[in-house]
Design a protein around this motif. Structure first.
Motif, PDB file in Angstrom:
ATOM      1  N   ALA A 125       0.832  -1.204   0.000  1.00 35.83           N
ATOM      2  CA  ALA A 125       0.000   0.000   0.000  1.00 35.83           C
ATOM      3  C   ALA A 125       0.866   1.254   0.000  1.00 35.83           C
ATOM      4  CB  ALA A 125      -0.938  -0.008   1.210  1.00 35.83           C
ATOM      5  N   ARG A 126       1.926   1.239   0.785  1.00 34.44           N
ATOM      6  CA  ARG A 126       2.825   2.398   0.832  1.00 34.44           C
ATOM      7  C   ARG A 126       3.573   2.568  -0.491  1.00 34.44           C
ATOM      8  NH1 ARG A 126       6.611   2.183   5.565  1.00 34.44           N
ATOM      9  NH2 ARG A 126       7.060   4.306   4.868  1.00 34.44           N
ATOM     10  N   HIS A 127       3.948   1.462  -1.120  1.00 30.54           N
ATOM     11  CA  HIS A 127       4.612   1.507  -2.429  1.00 30.54           C
ATOM     12  C   HIS A 127       3.668   2.144  -3.455  1.00 30.54           C
ATOM     13  CE1 HIS A 127       7.388  -0.933  -5.346  1.00 30.54           C
ATOM     14  NE2 HIS A 127       7.024   0.203  -5.889  1.00 30.54           N
ATOM     15  N   ASN A 128       2.430   1.681  -3.482  1.00 29.18           N
ATOM     16  CA  ASN A 128       1.437   2.249  -4.400  1.00 29.18           C
ATOM     17  C   ASN A 128       1.172   3.721  -4.093  1.00 29.18           C
ATOM     18  OD1 ASN A 128       1.154  -0.149  -5.813  1.00 29.18           O
ATOM     19  ND2 ASN A 128      -0.554  -0.840  -4.557  1.00 29.18           N
ATOM     20  N   HIS A 129       1.139   4.062  -2.816  1.00 29.62           N
ATOM     21  CA  HIS A 129       0.933   5.452  -2.417  1.00 29.62           C
ATOM     22  C   HIS A 129       2.076   6.327  -2.921  1.00 29.62           C
ATOM     23  CE1 HIS A 129       0.810   8.725   0.753  1.00 29.62           C
ATOM     24  NE2 HIS A 129      -0.328   8.846   0.122  1.00 29.62           N
ATOM     25  N   ALA A 130       3.297   5.828  -2.803  1.00 33.21           N
ATOM     26  CA  ALA A 130       4.463   6.575  -3.304  1.00 33.21           C
ATOM     27  C   ALA A 130       4.352   6.799  -4.804  1.00 33.21           C
ATOM     28  CB  ALA A 130       5.752   5.840  -2.960  1.00 33.21           C
TER      29      ALA A 130
END
Length: 130
Positions: free
Chosen positions: A32-37
Motif C-alpha cells: 500500500a505504501r509503495h502504491n501510495h508513493a
C-alpha cells in the motif's frame, strides 16, 4: 474505513489504515505504501513520494534481501523521485544497480530488465523518462 482520495485518485488513508491494522512491516502495508508513493509521484509530489518510497525500499531490503523483484521495483521508483528532485547522479547509481541485479536474476531480455535499462539510458542521456 472510508478511503479518502484527492485529485487524481491518490489514496491518502489506505497506507496508514494498513499500518494500524497489520503493522508497518507487513507485506500488505508495504504494498500500500509503495502504491501510495507511486500515486504521489504521478501527482508531482516528489518530496513526499521520495520519503515514502525510500522507507519502503529500505524495509523491503530488510525483509526480502537486495535482489528480490519488489525491492528492485521500489528502488526504480526511488530513482525516478531522485531525478525529479535533481539528484541525477544518485538516480544513475540506483538504476545501474537495479539493472545489474535484474540482468543476473531475470536475464538480459526480460521485459523488466529491458525497461530498467531504458530508464537508465534515459537518465544518462539527460532525459527523465525513456
Amino acid at each position: 474505513a472510508e478511503v479518502v482520495t484527492e485529485e487524481g485518485g491518490a489514496l491518502l488513508t489506505l497506507p496508514s489504515e494498513c499500518e494500524r491494522a497489520l503493522g508497518p512491516d507487513h507485506t500488505v502495508t508495504l504494498g500500500a505504501r509503495h502504491n501510495h508513493a507511486w500515486a504521489l509521484y504521478l501527482l508531482g509530489r516528489f518530496d513526499e513520494s521520495d520519503r515514502e518510497i525510500r522507507q519502503v525500499a529500505e524495509t523491503y531490503v530488510r525483509r526480502f534481501g537486495p535482489d528480490y523483484p519488489v525491492v528492485l521495483a521500489a528502488r526504480q521508483l526511488l530513482s525516478r523521485t531522485r531525478v525529479a528532485l535533481e539528484h541525477v547522479d544518485e538516480a544513475v547509481a540506483l538504476m545501474t544497480d537495479v539493472v545489474e541485479r535484474r540482468e543476473r536474476g531475470l536475464g538480459l531480455e526480460h521485459p523488466f530488465t529491458v525497461a530498467s535499462r531504458q530508464l537508465l539510458d534515459a537518465y544518462r542521456s539527460g532525459r527523465r523518462t525513456p
